[in-house]
Design a protein around this motif. Structure first.
Motif, PDB file in Angstrom:
ATOM      1  N   GLU A 152     -19.885   0.513  27.211  1.00 53.49           N
ATOM      2  CA  GLU A 152     -19.668   0.669  28.652  1.00 53.49           C
ATOM      3  C   GLU A 152     -20.937   0.682  29.494  1.00 53.49           C
ATOM      4  O   GLU A 152     -20.920   0.262  30.661  1.00 53.49           O
ATOM      5  CB  GLU A 152     -18.892   1.961  28.914  1.00 53.49           C
ATOM      6  CG  GLU A 152     -17.522   2.014  28.253  1.00 53.49           C
ATOM      7  CD  GLU A 152     -16.851   3.376  28.399  1.00 53.49           C
ATOM      8  OE1 GLU A 152     -17.523   4.295  28.955  1.00 53.49           O
ATOM      9  OE2 GLU A 152     -15.692   3.525  27.974  1.00 53.49           O
ATOM     10  N   SER A 153     -22.039   1.158  28.942  1.00 55.94           N
ATOM     11  CA  SER A 153     -23.249   1.364  29.739  1.00 55.94           C
ATOM     12  C   SER A 153     -24.106   0.098  29.819  1.00 55.94           C
ATOM     13  O   SER A 153     -24.673  -0.349  28.826  1.00 55.94           O
ATOM     14  CB  SER A 153     -24.083   2.507  29.144  1.00 55.94           C
ATOM     15  OG  SER A 153     -25.332   2.594  29.799  1.00 55.94           O
ATOM     16  N   LYS A 154     -24.200  -0.452  31.025  1.00 51.24           N
ATOM     17  CA  LYS A 154     -25.055  -1.627  31.231  1.00 51.24           C
ATOM     18  C   LYS A 154     -26.520  -1.276  31.009  1.00 51.24           C
ATOM     19  O   LYS A 154     -27.301  -2.093  30.521  1.00 51.24           O
ATOM     20  CB  LYS A 154     -24.864  -2.173  32.645  1.00 51.24           C
ATOM     21  CG  LYS A 154     -23.438  -2.628  32.957  1.00 51.24           C
ATOM     22  CD  LYS A 154     -23.017  -3.791  32.072  1.00 51.24           C
ATOM     23  CE  LYS A 154     -21.626  -4.280  32.439  1.00 51.24           C
ATOM     24  NZ  LYS A 154     -21.147  -5.355  31.539  1.00 51.24           N
TER      25      LYS A 154
ATOM     26  N   ALA B 282     -21.741   7.965  21.754  1.00 46.88           N
ATOM     27  CA  ALA B 282     -22.735   6.894  21.750  1.00 46.88           C
ATOM     28  C   ALA B 282     -22.073   5.533  21.562  1.00 46.88           C
ATOM     29  O   ALA B 282     -22.457   4.540  22.186  1.00 46.88           O
ATOM     30  CB  ALA B 282     -23.763   7.138  20.655  1.00 46.88           C
ATOM     31  N   SER B 283     -21.064   5.482  20.704  1.00 49.57           N
ATOM     32  CA  SER B 283     -20.349   4.227  20.473  1.00 49.57           C
ATOM     33  C   SER B 283     -19.641   3.770  21.745  1.00 49.57           C
ATOM     34  O   SER B 283     -19.641   2.568  22.071  1.00 49.57           O
ATOM     35  CB  SER B 283     -19.339   4.416  19.340  1.00 49.57           C
ATOM     36  OG  SER B 283     -18.615   3.227  19.111  1.00 49.57           O
ATOM     37  N   ARG B 284     -19.055   4.708  22.472  1.00 54.78           N
ATOM     38  CA  ARG B 284     -18.390   4.361  23.729  1.00 54.78           C
ATOM     39  C   ARG B 284     -19.416   3.892  24.766  1.00 54.78           C
ATOM     40  O   ARG B 284     -19.193   2.895  25.478  1.00 54.78           O
ATOM     41  CB  ARG B 284     -17.615   5.566  24.262  1.00 54.78           C
ATOM     42  CG  ARG B 284     -16.753   5.232  25.477  1.00 54.78           C
ATOM     43  CD  ARG B 284     -16.115   6.454  26.098  1.00 54.78           C
ATOM     44  NE  ARG B 284     -17.099   7.284  26.778  1.00 54.78           N
ATOM     45  CZ  ARG B 284     -17.465   8.491  26.380  1.00 54.78           C
ATOM     46  NH1 ARG B 284     -16.950   9.008  25.277  1.00 54.78           N
ATOM     47  NH2 ARG B 284     -18.368   9.181  27.055  1.00 54.78           N
TER      48      ARG B 284
ATOM     49  N   PRO C  83     -27.358   3.186  19.884  1.00 51.42           N
ATOM     50  CA  PRO C  83     -26.758   2.456  18.755  1.00 51.42           C
ATOM     51  C   PRO C  83     -26.975   0.949  18.810  1.00 51.42           C
ATOM     52  O   PRO C  83     -26.758   0.263  17.805  1.00 51.42           O
ATOM     53  CB  PRO C  83     -25.272   2.809  18.856  1.00 51.42           C
ATOM     54  CG  PRO C  83     -25.057   3.241  20.267  1.00 51.42           C
ATOM     55  CD  PRO C  83     -26.345   3.860  20.706  1.00 51.42           C
ATOM     56  N   LEU C  84     -27.412   0.435  19.951  1.00 53.20           N
ATOM     57  CA  LEU C  84     -27.666  -0.993  20.080  1.00 53.20           C
ATOM     58  C   LEU C  84     -29.099  -1.361  19.706  1.00 53.20           C
ATOM     59  O   LEU C  84     -29.429  -2.548  19.590  1.00 53.20           O
ATOM     60  CB  LEU C  84     -27.372  -1.459  21.518  1.00 53.20           C
ATOM     61  CG  LEU C  84     -25.929  -1.252  21.988  1.00 53.20           C
ATOM     62  CD1 LEU C  84     -25.784  -1.625  23.450  1.00 53.20           C
ATOM     63  CD2 LEU C  84     -24.962  -2.057  21.131  1.00 53.20           C
TER      64      LEU C  84
END
Length: 598
Positions: free
Chosen positions: A220-222, A214-216, A141-142
């Protein structure tokens, strides 16, 4: 209401289909007498605007897509001449099966095999792992790919075949009207180049396919954040060492505002497979895309043979070329149908344009018939809605919006716009402030037609008390303003693929994001409901009825001013054997075969 017969639309297409699919044929004696300035096996193609990115997942412009298609390849792609969806990287079209049980129950599975011959530039095989990586990149999503994700939200799973590294299955959680084209018509990227550190390796695709998860993860995921930052950055869209695909051409250089050059790879894997297949052909040694926004400059370059092919020629210039004997000796002039329509985008969030009566009033201030006859020399067909007139569900029973300044003024008065100070411009109090109906209209600076049309629009608008300021801008600047919703009105064009339409990208409220396609910020709950229903209705008759209702709603709300579907106007040097296409940009330079002219 009956579904329209489309007789006029199909006649419009059939009149020119022979031209679009025929190569330029000339007598040997005529060709022998010609001496061309360009003699190398390089195609010099004029583009009227800069591509935005050489990254097929991030790019949004038609010009970028035309170049990216020479560098990258899809599992399946549309044949430029037959418009049929055919294998490119895949060995065949997928095996499609409905899933009756298990975690994908109610959905569909699409099983692919990649061609055994397909390899990356370093000789390593193209595998399911590369496809899985590409899917993860799209669903991150980024990553700035909302315009792609809008079509793929029904995808829920990806499984590789443990016994065959080239085989895989894409699963969907529901049936979708264009399921096969969507899951197969994506450009596959080499994982080793675009994710060399393996940042996405430990993130399951199923997590990214679930919007909530995916939003979470995005927060959170570097690893997800680091990948997106790198992937969205300029190097992966502009720098030679960061751009790599499985296509026949490699990126050489990009001189902003001047030229973008590709060169053919030595020993490219696809050359010996199907030399006459336009999806795998690569006849020219080099491809040079000349960035020439100005129409006058492009015609000068054509006449001086600095370029071999020019499309989107101004209609008057095209008729002048047809009357020029020397130019017709040197160039094939063709008018294939084009899967494009032109429109004026209206910023629906702008307080001045938020009322649909104001938008309809402005539509009454454009004399589209005059535009077609005087500026386009009849080389176009009027449109009334968001689908191309050749589509069988195009709603031709909706009346064309007539040029009518008196009706426009009446609608404006109904919406509260009156000339209270006698200066000739209608005004209204908005948010406590007296506001005149003064609108800026963004156009492409290099388009002669857009400039002439804007002047007519401006003059007509004055008759109803509307002030229009013309704002010519470079195409990339105009696009950037549109993405940011920083505009009042803009001149636009939309190209469509030869499949049934999914209106979500352009018209759903979820697509009203900076990277989404709903750049007029049209938000309508009933439209969203119809779009969602269209996307899952496989019965053609029922779906066509929904298309008609959707067009009626768009007609009533007037988020765009729909203008016309043009015939393309293309000039191609007769030093090449070449065909034209209904797909944009109307020609495919990889399929230009140099003639043996003595």
């Amino acid at each position: 209401m009956k579904l329209s017969s489309q007789n006029q639309s199909w006649l419009f297409l059939l009149l020119f289909i022979a031209v679009s699919c025929g190569s330029d044929a000339d007598s040997g004696s005529q060709q022998a007498a010609l001496v061309f300035k360009q003699t190398s096996n390089t195609v010099f193609a004029r583009f009227p605007a800069e591509p935005d990115r050489l990254n097929p997942i991030l790019a949004t412009s038609a010009y970028a897509r035309a170049i990216n298609e020479q560098i990258f390849q899809n599992l399946l792609h549309f044949d430029p001449y037959t418009l049929e969806l055919r294998p490119q990287l895949a060995a065949a079209r997928p095996v499609v099966r409905e899933v009756a049980d298990g975690k994908y129950a109610g959905g569909v599975g699409y099983t692919f095999n990649i061609r055994e011959e397909a390899v990356w530039d370093d000789g390593s095989p193209i595998t399911a792992e590369d496809v899985a990586f590409t899917m993860k990149a799209i669903f991150n999503p980024l990553v700035n790919a909302a315009h792609v994700r809008a079509y793929m939200e029904f995808v829920s799973g990806f499984e590789t075949d443990p016994s065959n590294p080239r085989a895989f299955t894409v699963y969907t959680n529901e049936k979708y009207i264009i399921g096969e084209p969507v899951v197969s018509n994506i450009s596959v990227l080499p994982k080793a180049v675009y994710d060399p550190s393996g940042l996405l390796d430990d993130i399951p695709f199923s997590e990214l396919a679930d919007a909530e998860k995916a939003s979470r993860l995005a927060k959170e995921s570097k690893a997800l954040q680091a990948f997106a930052e790198a992937f969205n950055s300029a190097p992966y869209s502009r720098e030679k060492d960061f751009i790599s695909g499985s296509g026949p051409y490699r990126f050489v250089r990009w001189e902003t505002g001047q030229e973008l050059v590709l060169e053919k790879k030595e020993g490219w894997w696809g050359e010996s497979i199907a030399p006459n297949d336009p999806l795998l052909s690569a006849y020219p040694q080099n491809l040079s895309f000349k960035i020439i926004p100005d129409q006058v400059a492009s015609m000068a370059a054509l006449k001086d043979e600095q370029v071999d092919v020019v499309s989107q020629i101004d209609a008057k210039d095209f008729t002048d070329l047809q009357a020029n004997e020397e130019m017709t000796r040197r160039f094939s002039l063709q008018t294939p149908p084009s899967m494009v329509y032109y429109y004026v985008g209206l910023n629906n969030k702008n307080p001045k344009l938020a009322d649909k009566r104001v938008r309809r009033a402005i539509a009454h201030l454009l004399d589209v018939d005059e535009l077609i006859n005087t500026l386009y020399y009849g080389l176009a067909q009027r449109t009334v809605g968001p689908f191309h007139p050749t589509k069988p569900y195009y709603h031709d029973e909706l009346p064309l919006i007539a040029y009518n300044p008196e009706k426009a003024r009446a609608l404006l008065a109904e919406a509260g716009w009156e000339d209270t100070n006698g200066n000739g411009i209608v005004d209204k109090v908005i948010n406590g402030m007296p506001t005149e109906l003064a609108l800026e209209y963004m156009i492409s600076a290099g388009s002669k037609f857009a400039n002439n049309m804007a002047l007519i629009f401006q003059d007509n608008a004055r008759k109803a008390g509307v002030e229009i300021t013309i704002a010519p801008k470079e195409f990339t600047v105009l696009t950037d303003h549109a993405k940011r919703r920083d505009y009042d009105m803009y001149a636009g064009a939309w190209g469509q693929d030869p499949v049934v339409d999914d209106p979500k990208q352009l018209w759903h409220s979820e697509s009203d994001t900076p990277s989404g396609g709903n750049r007029v910020s049209f938000n309508n709950a009933e439209a969203d409901r119809l779009i969602d229903e269209i996307r899952e209705t496989l019965d053609e008759e029922k779906r066509n009825a929904l298309y008609l209702k959707f067009q009626e709603l768009i007609y009533e709300e007037q988020p765009y001013i729909f203008l016309f579907a043009p015939l393309e106007r293309i000039a191609i040097s007769k030093r090449f054997e070449a065909k034209t296409s209904a797909r944009r940009p109307g020609f495919f330079v990889n399929d230009f075969k140099q003639k043996n002219i003595q």
